[in-house]
Design an enzyme around this catalytic site. Structure first.
Site, mmCIF file in Angstrom:
data_model
loop_
_atom_site.group_PDB
_atom_site.id
_atom_site.type_symbol
_atom_site.label_atom_id
_atom_site.label_comp_id
_atom_site.label_asym_id
_atom_site.label_seq_id
_atom_site.Cartn_x
_atom_site.Cartn_y
_atom_site.Cartn_z
ATOM 1 N N LEU A 148 0.865 -1.176 0.000
ATOM 2 C CA LEU A 148 0.000 0.000 0.000
ATOM 3 C C LEU A 148 0.903 1.226 0.000
ATOM 4 O O LEU A 148 1.986 1.207 0.580
ATOM 5 C CB LEU A 148 -0.889 0.042 1.259
ATOM 6 C CG LEU A 148 -2.012 -0.977 1.407
ATOM 7 C CD1 LEU A 148 -2.715 -0.758 2.742
ATOM 8 C CD2 LEU A 148 -3.005 -0.880 0.269
ATOM 9 N N ASP A 149 0.445 2.304 -0.650
ATOM 10 C CA ASP A 149 1.191 3.554 -0.588
ATOM 11 C C ASP A 149 1.278 4.026 0.860
ATOM 12 O O ASP A 149 0.396 3.746 1.682
ATOM 13 C CB ASP A 149 0.503 4.640 -1.426
ATOM 14 C CG ASP A 149 0.567 4.357 -2.915
ATOM 15 O OD1 ASP A 149 1.439 3.568 -3.330
ATOM 16 O OD2 ASP A 149 -0.259 4.924 -3.659
ATOM 17 N N ARG A 150 2.321 4.763 1.145
ATOM 18 C CA ARG A 150 2.545 5.258 2.503
ATOM 19 C C ARG A 150 1.338 6.029 3.044
ATOM 20 O O ARG A 150 0.958 5.882 4.204
ATOM 21 C CB ARG A 150 3.785 6.163 2.510
ATOM 22 C CG ARG A 150 4.111 6.760 3.863
ATOM 23 C CD ARG A 150 5.410 7.541 3.797
ATOM 24 N NE ARG A 150 5.812 8.026 5.110
ATOM 25 C CZ ARG A 150 6.998 8.555 5.380
ATOM 26 N NH1 ARG A 150 7.902 8.657 4.431
ATOM 27 N NH2 ARG A 150 7.282 8.977 6.596
ATOM 28 N N ARG A 250 -5.150 6.408 -7.850
ATOM 29 C CA ARG A 250 -4.851 7.835 -7.767
ATOM 30 C C ARG A 250 -4.748 8.472 -9.158
ATOM 31 O O ARG A 250 -5.298 9.546 -9.411
ATOM 32 C CB ARG A 250 -3.558 8.040 -6.981
ATOM 33 C CG ARG A 250 -3.638 7.522 -5.551
ATOM 34 C CD ARG A 250 -2.269 7.419 -4.889
ATOM 35 N NE ARG A 250 -1.647 8.725 -4.700
ATOM 36 C CZ ARG A 250 -0.457 8.883 -4.119
ATOM 37 N NH1 ARG A 250 0.223 7.825 -3.688
ATOM 38 N NH2 ARG A 250 0.053 10.086 -3.977
#
Length: 322
Positions: A148-150, A250
């Site tokens: 997962l992205d930060r 995104r």
């Protein structure tokens, strides 16, 4: 009274690192070379490991190879001498536990907070996986099933057995794991359901920052978006990933004109600043649901992580102001 000796005690001899050769067994077959080395060389900075691979100090079957090479049964891996951490030094990774949504002998699924990287590297000293290992020193294996992205919160799969890890990776490749995210986006989303199919290409900015854009030469990417709630200038949507490209949700949402609120790479700086002034300082993307077969038992799992408090507070604010 005997005189006290003023001689300094002899320092314990430090073990000089040696070249090691490891033959890969079936348990480790299929794992990426870099991930295998991180596990074998605990405490060695990842930058040192990647440098050793690039320079040819790490070899597989006497030949150079790349970080992403997947090990095979019988491969002979040469690991060069690398400076290991002082065993008496304080641990540099603080142990941490995270909200557990599901756990058994094979799987650990947590609800990751936003703002924490899933692993160390690229300027990040440590992430979720390193903190979990520090908190569970008795665990034989803890490996990320995906990423997962930060700045994305929500469900993160961690494998506790090699058998489970291999199966999870296979299921992701074959599309047998359904991942759903909730996002607060800029704009008034109207369609109840919409398919976004746009190829994505990774690129680097002048400063070396990783970015993604829609590009005909990129890899195929497919996101299904469903409307959950409208607030006039903003909308709450659910995004289902049919492919798993970097920053897919995104970039797809920004490409359609509905960037995620708080997204510092693809969203509006002004919108992010407006929400921050109201106390909402995060990217509003949350991995909310997983539907998947258990990697070992085959049992159908339906895993859910509720929206974080800050996410709910922003929704309540929009409901009142709309």
């Amino acid at each position: 009274m005997p005189l006290l000796s003023m001689r300094k005690p002899l320092a314990a001899k430090k073990t000089i690192p040696q070249v090691r050769f490891i033959e890969i067994s079936a348990e480790w077959a299929g794992q990426r070379l870099d991930n295998f080395l991180v596990r074998e060389c605990k405490g060695v900075p990842k930058s040192h490991i990647y440098k050793a691979i690039r320079s040819g100090q790490v070899r597989v079957n006497k030949g150079r190879t790349k970080n992403e090479y997947r090990l095979q049964v019988g491969d002979l891996v040469r690991i060069p001498p690398m400076r290991m951490p002082d065993p008496e030094a304080a641990p540099v990774v603080p142990a941490a536990q995270f909200p557990i949504v599901f756990e058994d002998d094979y799987l650990l699924i947590i609800n990751k907070p936003e703002g924490i990287a899933v692993h160390g590297g690229s300027g990040v000293a440590f992430g979720v996986i390193e903190q979990l290992r520090a908190a569970r020193p008795e665990a034989k294996l803890l490996e990320l099933g995906h990423r997962l992205d930060r700045d994305t919160s929500g469900l993160l799969i961690v494998a506790k057995r090699r058998k489970a890890l291999v199966a999870i990776h296979d299921m992701f490749r074959q599309g047998h794991i359904d991942k759903y995210y909730q996002a607060l986006v800029e704009g008034d989303w109207v369609n109840d359901k919409q398919h976004i199919k746009a190829p994505l290409l990774r690129w680097l900015t002048v400063s070396g920052e990783r970015r993604v854009r829609v590009d005909p030469s990129g890899k195929a990417a497919h996101t299904i978006v469903r409307l959950l709630q409208r607030f006039g200038q903003y909308s709450l949507i659910e995004a289902e990933l049919k492919t798993g490209r970097t920053h897919q949700i995104r970039v797809h949402l920004a490409h359609t004109g509905f960037a995620i609120v708080g997204d510092d790479k693809y969203g509006s700086d002004q919108v992010r600043a407006d929400f921050a002034q109201r106390g909402f300082k995060r990217m509003f993307l949350h991995a909310s649901r997983l539907i998947m077969p258990h990697p070992v038992t085959g049992e159908r799992l339906h895993i859910h992580a509720p929206l974080p408090a800050a996410f709910n507070q922003a929704i309540q604010f929009l409901e009142k102001s709309h």
